[in-house]
Write a protein that holds these residues in place. Sequence first.
Motif, PDB file in Angstrom:
ATOM      1  N   THR A 130       0.819  -1.219   0.000  1.00 55.78           N
ATOM      2  CA  THR A 130       0.000   0.000   0.000  1.00 55.78           C
ATOM      3  C   THR A 130       0.851   1.265   0.000  1.00 55.78           C
ATOM      4  O   THR A 130       1.940   1.298   0.580  1.00 55.78           O
ATOM      5  CB  THR A 130      -0.913   0.046   1.245  1.00 55.78           C
ATOM      6  OG1 THR A 130      -0.107  -0.143   2.406  1.00 55.78           O
ATOM      7  CG2 THR A 130      -1.985  -1.017   1.184  1.00 55.78           C
ATOM      8  N   ARG A 131       0.319   2.298  -0.626  1.00 54.26           N
ATOM      9  CA  ARG A 131       0.857   3.647  -0.472  1.00 54.26           C
ATOM     10  C   ARG A 131       0.305   4.205   0.838  1.00 54.26           C
ATOM     11  O   ARG A 131      -0.887   4.010   1.136  1.00 54.26           O
ATOM     12  CB  ARG A 131       0.358   4.553  -1.590  1.00 54.26           C
ATOM     13  CG  ARG A 131       1.087   4.409  -2.889  1.00 54.26           C
ATOM     14  CD  ARG A 131       2.383   5.202  -2.862  1.00 54.26           C
ATOM     15  NE  ARG A 131       2.857   5.420  -4.204  1.00 54.26           N
ATOM     16  CZ  ARG A 131       3.879   4.778  -4.767  1.00 54.26           C
ATOM     17  NH1 ARG A 131       4.553   3.858  -4.098  1.00 54.26           N
ATOM     18  NH2 ARG A 131       4.244   5.057  -5.990  1.00 54.26           N
ATOM     19  N   ASN A 132       1.163   4.915   1.550  1.00 55.47           N
ATOM     20  CA  ASN A 132       0.711   5.546   2.787  1.00 55.47           C
ATOM     21  C   ASN A 132       0.250   6.971   2.476  1.00 55.47           C
ATOM     22  O   ASN A 132       1.055   7.818   2.120  1.00 55.47           O
ATOM     23  CB  ASN A 132       1.869   5.578   3.794  1.00 55.47           C
ATOM     24  CG  ASN A 132       1.474   6.268   5.084  1.00 55.47           C
ATOM     25  OD1 ASN A 132       0.332   6.723   5.232  1.00 55.47           O
ATOM     26  ND2 ASN A 132       2.405   6.349   6.008  1.00 55.47           N
ATOM     27  N   GLY A 175       0.418   4.616  -9.859  1.00 56.16           N
ATOM     28  CA  GLY A 175       1.407   3.630 -10.276  1.00 56.16           C
ATOM     29  C   GLY A 175       2.776   3.974  -9.730  1.00 56.16           C
ATOM     30  O   GLY A 175       2.953   4.956  -9.004  1.00 56.16           O
ATOM     31  N   THR A 176       3.770   3.152 -10.099  1.00 55.74           N
ATOM     32  CA  THR A 176       5.132   3.391  -9.591  1.00 55.74           C
ATOM     33  C   THR A 176       5.709   4.682 -10.167  1.00 55.74           C
ATOM     34  O   THR A 176       6.550   5.316  -9.541  1.00 55.74           O
ATOM     35  CB  THR A 176       6.089   2.243  -9.979  1.00 55.74           C
ATOM     36  OG1 THR A 176       6.262   2.238 -11.404  1.00 55.74           O
ATOM     37  CG2 THR A 176       5.567   0.893  -9.538  1.00 55.74           C
ATOM     38  N   GLY A 177       5.247   5.039 -11.366  1.00 56.32           N
ATOM     39  CA  GLY A 177       5.746   6.281 -11.980  1.00 56.32           C
ATOM     40  C   GLY A 177       4.674   6.922 -12.831  1.00 56.32           C
ATOM     41  O   GLY A 177       4.983   7.566 -13.835  1.00 56.32           O
ATOM     42  N   SER A 178       3.431   6.744 -12.427  1.00 54.78           N
ATOM     43  CA  SER A 178       2.336   7.306 -13.230  1.00 54.78           C
ATOM     44  C   SER A 178       1.107   7.501 -12.354  1.00 54.78           C
ATOM     45  O   SER A 178       0.990   6.905 -11.288  1.00 54.78           O
ATOM     46  CB  SER A 178       1.980   6.355 -14.384  1.00 54.78           C
ATOM     47  OG  SER A 178       1.515   5.131 -13.876  1.00 54.78           O
ATOM     48  N   ALA A 199       1.282  14.591  -7.160  1.00 52.65           N
ATOM     49  CA  ALA A 199       0.600  15.590  -7.990  1.00 52.65           C
ATOM     50  C   ALA A 199       1.271  15.602  -9.357  1.00 52.65           C
ATOM     51  O   ALA A 199       2.120  16.449  -9.660  1.00 52.65           O
ATOM     52  CB  ALA A 199       0.682  16.967  -7.329  1.00 52.65           C
ATOM     53  N   GLY A 200       0.920  14.614 -10.169  1.00 54.62           N
ATOM     54  CA  GLY A 200       1.544  14.477 -11.492  1.00 54.62           C
ATOM     55  C   GLY A 200       1.237  15.688 -12.356  1.00 54.62           C
ATOM     56  O   GLY A 200       0.107  16.199 -12.352  1.00 54.62           O
ATOM     57  N   ILE A 201       2.229  16.108 -13.097  1.00 52.26           N
ATOM     58  CA  ILE A 201       2.033  17.269 -13.970  1.00 52.26           C
ATOM     59  C   ILE A 201       1.166  16.876 -15.159  1.00 52.26           C
ATOM     60  O   ILE A 201       0.260  17.609 -15.558  1.00 52.26           O
ATOM     61  CB  ILE A 201       3.408  17.838 -14.361  1.00 52.26           C
ATOM     62  CG1 ILE A 201       3.956  18.549 -13.114  1.00 52.26           C
ATOM     63  CG2 ILE A 201       3.328  18.775 -15.562  1.00 52.26           C
ATOM     64  CD1 ILE A 201       5.420  18.778 -13.080  1.00 52.26           C
TER      65      ILE A 201
HETATM   66  N1  PLP Z   1       3.405   9.114  -9.600  1.00 51.48           N
HETATM   67  C1  PLP Z   1       4.679   8.805  -9.360  1.00 51.48           C
HETATM   68  C2  PLP Z   1       5.014   7.992  -8.151  1.00 51.48           C
HETATM   69  C3  PLP Z   1       5.691   9.241 -10.230  1.00 51.48           C
HETATM   70  O1  PLP Z   1       6.976   8.932  -9.980  1.00 51.48           O
HETATM   71  C4  PLP Z   1       5.335   9.986 -11.379  1.00 51.48           C
HETATM   72  C5  PLP Z   1       6.360  10.460 -12.322  1.00 51.48           C
HETATM   73  O2  PLP Z   1       7.492  10.112 -12.292  1.00 51.48           O
HETATM   74  C6  PLP Z   1       3.997  10.277 -11.607  1.00 51.48           C
HETATM   75  C7  PLP Z   1       3.053   9.833 -10.696  1.00 51.48           C
HETATM   76  C8  PLP Z   1       3.588  11.070 -12.815  1.00 51.48           C
HETATM   77  O3  PLP Z   1       3.960  12.424 -12.682  1.00 51.48           O
HETATM   78  P1  PLP Z   1       4.298  13.347 -13.937  1.00 51.48           P
HETATM   79  O4  PLP Z   1       3.067  13.386 -14.786  1.00 51.48           O
HETATM   80  O5  PLP Z   1       4.613  14.672 -13.346  1.00 51.48           O
HETATM   81  O6  PLP Z   1       5.437  12.720 -14.651  1.00 51.48           O
END
Ligand code: PLP
Length: 273
Positions: A130-132, A175-178, A199-201
């Motif tokens: 889980t994410r905290n 996600g891990t990066g999204s 807060a993804g851009i």
């Molecule tokens: N969530 C996480 C944990 C991330 O590491 C990222 C980007 O690396 C994102 C979301 C998406 O963010 P962004 O749209 O700013 O790339």
Amino acid sequence: MKIWLDGGLQDTESARVSVFDHGLTVGDGIFETVKAVAGRPFALTRHLDRLTRSARGLGLPDPDHDEVRRACAAVLDANPVPLGRLRITYTGGDGPLGSDRGEHGPTLVVALGETTRRPDSTAVITVPWTRNERGALTGLKTTSYAENVVALARAREQGASEALFGNTVGQLCEGTGSNVFVVLDGEIHTPPLASGCLAGITRALAAEWTGAKETDLPLDVLERADEVFLTSTLRDVQAVHRVDGRELPGAPGPVTAKAMRIFEERSGHDLDP
Ligand code: PLP
């Protein structure tokens, strides 16, 4: 390849940071990944603002935006690539072994990697971890990414390109990066920041441009959503064609395809003044 370190360009092969840099020893650092199209960074102002928010969250000194801009421009000039990712890393700097910060102040590194366009759709898994949503680092883009590394490795083992987390109260998070979006009865929803997501851009732009709503969503919404898509700097808007064992045939579906089109059209213009 040239990178920016210690106030100037250096060769990647010979550039050195201390083995006691706190980014290395305790993960005390923050970062940004910025898309660069034809040598120009995309939405750099938004990335710099988030870098400052992350620095303040960690108690690091505010990064000097002018220096970071200069560094990005210099690295892009020195390494021409059609599509790239600038990686801005800003750490606590050289310090004692242990968690106390040293006297040396932060380390700033700006590097560039070449990238290619991602496929229009991808497979994802959910992970049991889980994410905290209420942690000290929640919402900060820190270099403490090991949990994401583990989850992404699990996704790769299962033929997927991303792993999605729920939070401690069973809501869909990110996600891990999204960031993640779902389509329910034609409406687009994404978890609110209170879910613990970054807060993804790309999330913010996609939500603004498509009218997506911020909604608390249970993790199992993925079992019934009509469409699912991801957003990130490197993916832009990317449809999901499989979640765990569930196929989403025809992805990108009509709502996602429209979001992809809108994002592509509008993000063609640099948002910076
Ligand atoms: N969530 C996480 C944990 C991330 O590491 C990222 C980007 O690396 C994102 C979301 C998406 O963010 P962004 O749209 O700013 O790339």
